[in-house]
Design an enzyme around this catalytic site. Structure first.
Site, short mmCIF file in Angstrom:
data_model
loop_
_atom_site.label_atom_id
_atom_site.label_comp_id
_atom_site.label_asym_id
_atom_site.label_seq_id
_atom_site.Cartn_x
_atom_site.Cartn_y
_atom_site.Cartn_z
N SER A 1 -9.82 1.59 3.10
CA SER A 1 -8.97 2.37 2.23
C SER A 1 -7.93 1.55 1.45
O SER A 1 -7.40 2.03 0.46
CB SER A 1 -8.25 3.43 3.06
OG SER A 1 -7.33 2.83 3.96
N LYS B 1 0.85 -1.20 0.00
CA LYS B 1 0.00 0.00 0.00
C LYS B 1 0.89 1.25 0.00
O LYS B 1 1.95 1.26 0.63
CB LYS B 1 -0.88 -0.03 1.25
CG LYS B 1 -1.98 1.02 1.28
CD LYS B 1 -2.82 0.83 2.55
CE LYS B 1 -3.97 1.83 2.66
NZ LYS B 1 -4.75 1.66 3.89
N SER C 1 -9.69 -0.95 7.30
CA SER C 1 -9.18 -0.70 5.96
C SER C 1 -8.52 -1.87 5.23
O SER C 1 -8.23 -1.76 4.05
CB SER C 1 -8.20 0.47 5.97
OG SER C 1 -8.92 1.68 5.99
#
Lengths: 468, 98
Positions: free
Chosen positions: A153, A78, A177
């Site tokens: 997210s 990420k 997330s």
């Protein structure tokens, strides 16, 4: 079909010379190139770094040396996790030009165990969102149906696993997330207990909630990665000395293993029957499951949406244009701050900064921040009481299946998407999410298994048992 | 409740357009209405926020950064080894030596 099914499968094929490390890497590389832009999950690739790792693996095999625990596994990272010399924007314009000057601890640990890192993934801006529609670099689409959101997210991370752009993805989880996007993309995810994995080199969002999470298609890969990543790190003093290790010997004793669930929580989803069926199946194979009365899920959500923006507004004050990346070239300091932050942050970030500043402001501190802080301690103690009697707690991951892109715009409606996931972050426990339906290419409902803090071993043993 | 967006924006070093302010106000009012839920909870215990060190470890350790050049490369504006920032103190001509 992917070239390898799991880490173990990859290592078997490497050792019996069926495949070499570059074959594995090239499979994922080709998939990424083939799908270019289709789902917008990949922000930047790191093929050179992955190729370097592949050569190390090949050398080791040639010399008969022992392979690292993650040799053969291809990872995406990420974009809020730092890899030295690569961009780390966290999906925000305010960090568009930032290039990391060091490796996050998790990156050091992956590389030391021969993992191949292929790319960095798209995400909601600074990890704020549950649809992956707030990234400065555009929305991410769900591979199961590109008209639908992938969740957030860590939307890019979950999509990269689903679309075979990697075997395993690292994300971060502050309020759900990794678990929510994993659920929306029908894959699996672990958010470890707070204090398990070092946050050094992770762009901070809400520091008392943030934790690195792992997304993959099977629990073996997730727990093997977790074993490598967790443990004490002097760069993050919230990490604990005790290290999680996979133990195959310890057998699960069903008679003394107690599972709690809440029918009240199941009934808050669109498909409660599915969850009740799952509990029935567990009972049939000999598990003891009790329906217990849980505190309303709205309490954890309220606490979260006060403390999280408060911590965020303070953490993001460092993004001022003086360091990392600059948009404005003003020679007046005040103007420089204002222009960088106003042009650099998107709508959702501004909303949370204002909310966080509000709950911390002198007039409202007692009514919001302090109250939420105290209620967090209260909630922790209430769940400690539950976990004194139970080894696991089962609750849904999301209230509904994924929805269409651009269909939910009201912030409060979106915040309520996190209703079941924030609990584990608020009380600091581990949570594992996996689909409870088997559908090859359709959306599925997922369930979360929560263990007491630092008792991930309970989750591992439970998953080993039900996958027998 | 007085949600003074203008003031909060100033504290947060954000300059917002009128349109942005209006939308923020509407959005946040809804969120704060939802948070009225907390009024259901009254406290019968006391906790000193400063005393709760559950997430604190030992003292910080000072370590030298491996390569200063790497760190300097992250400076958007630099002058030699210095991170360059706009001047805060401006030259005051009244005090200038004659």
């Amino acid at each position: 079909m992917a070239i390898v099914k799991s880490i173990k499968d990859a290592q078997k094929k490497l050792l019996n010379k069926e495949l070499n490390a570059l074959d594995i890497l090239n499979f994922y590389k080709n998939k990424i190139e083939e799908d270019q832009g289709k789902y917008n999950d990949i922000l930047w690739t790191s093929y050179d770094l992955a190729e370097k790792q592949a050569k190390i693996i090949e050398e080791k095999i040639k010399n008969g040396e022992k392979l690292g625990k993650l040799a053969g596994a291809v990872f995406t990272i990420k974009d809020n996790i730092l890899i030295k010399n690569y961009k780390a924007t966290a999906g925000s314009k305010i960090l568009d030009k930032y290039i990391a000057s060091y490796n996050a601890t998790v990156i050091e640990r992956l590389l030391a165990e021969d993992a191949m890192i292929i790319a960095k993934t798209n995400m909601d801006e600074l990890a704020c969102g549950s649809t992956n529609e707030t990234s400065y670099y555009g929305v991410v689409k769900n591979p199961i149906n590109p008209d639908y959101v992938p969740g957030g997210s860590s939307g890019g991370a979950a999509v990269s696993v689903k679309a075979n752009h990697c075997l395993i993805a690292l994300g971060t989880d502050t309020g759900g997330s990794v678990r929510q996007p994993a659920s929306f993309c029908s894959v699996q995810a672990l958010k470890p207990s707070y204090g398990r994995i070092s946050r050094s080199g992770i762009i901070a969002m809400a520091s008392s909630f943030d934790q690195v999470g792992i997304i993959a298609k099977n629990y073996d890969d997730i727990f093997l990665t977790f074993e490598v990543l967790n443990g004490k790190d002097l760069n993050d003093l919230t990490t604990i000395d005790d290290k999680f290790l996979i133990s195959e010997e310890e057998k699960l004793d069903k008679e003394n293993f107690k599972i709690a669930y809440s029918s009240k929580y199941f009934e808050l989803t669109d498909k409660a029957d599915l969850y009740f069926d799952f509990i029935e199946k567990l009972k049939q194979i000999g598990f003891q499951c009790d329906d217990i009365d849980l505190i309303e899920s709205d309490l954890a959500l309220n606490i979260y949406y006060i403390l999280q923006p408060a911590e965020l507004s303070s953490n993001l004050s460092r993004l001022d244009g003086i360091r990392y990346s600059q948009i404005s070239d003003s020679n007046d300091l005040e103007t420089l701050y204002l222009e960088n932050r106003s042009q650099g942050f998107g709508e959702e970030i501004k909303r949370r900064i204002i909310l966080g500043t509000f709950v911390l402001s002198a007039d409202y501190y007692d009514a919001y921040y302090k109250k939420a802080y105290l209620l967090r301690e209260y909630l922790k103690s209430e769940y400690e009481k539950i976990f004194a009697n139970y080894d696991l707690l089962l609750i849904p991951t999301t209230p509904s299946l994924p929805f269409k892109l651009n269909s939910k715009k009201d912030p409060l409606t979106l915040y309520k998407e996190d209703i079941f996931t924030v609990l584990a972050n608020v009380i600091g426990t581990a949570s594992y999410s996996f689909p409870i339906e088997e559908k090859e290419n359709d959306f599925t409902y997922s369930i979360q298994i929560l263990s007491p803090q630092f008792k991930e071993i309970n989750i591992y043993k439970f998953l080993s048992e039900i996958h027998k | 409740m007085n949600l003074n967006i203008d003031y909060l924006a100033k504290l947060s070093k954000l300059s917002l357009s009128e349109e942005e302010e209006e939308k923020l106000e509407k959005d946040l009012e809804k969120v704060l209405d939802y948070m009225d839920y907390l009024k259901n909870y009254k406290f019968d215990f006391y906790l000193d926020l400063a005393e709760n060190k559950s997430t604190m470890g030992e003292d910080d350790l000072v370590k030298k950064f491996a390569d200063l050049e790497d760190l300097k490369n992250t400076f958007p504006r630099k002058n030699g080894n210095y991170l360059e920032v706009p001047a805060i103190l401006k030259e005051n001509k009244a005090y200038k030596k004659k």
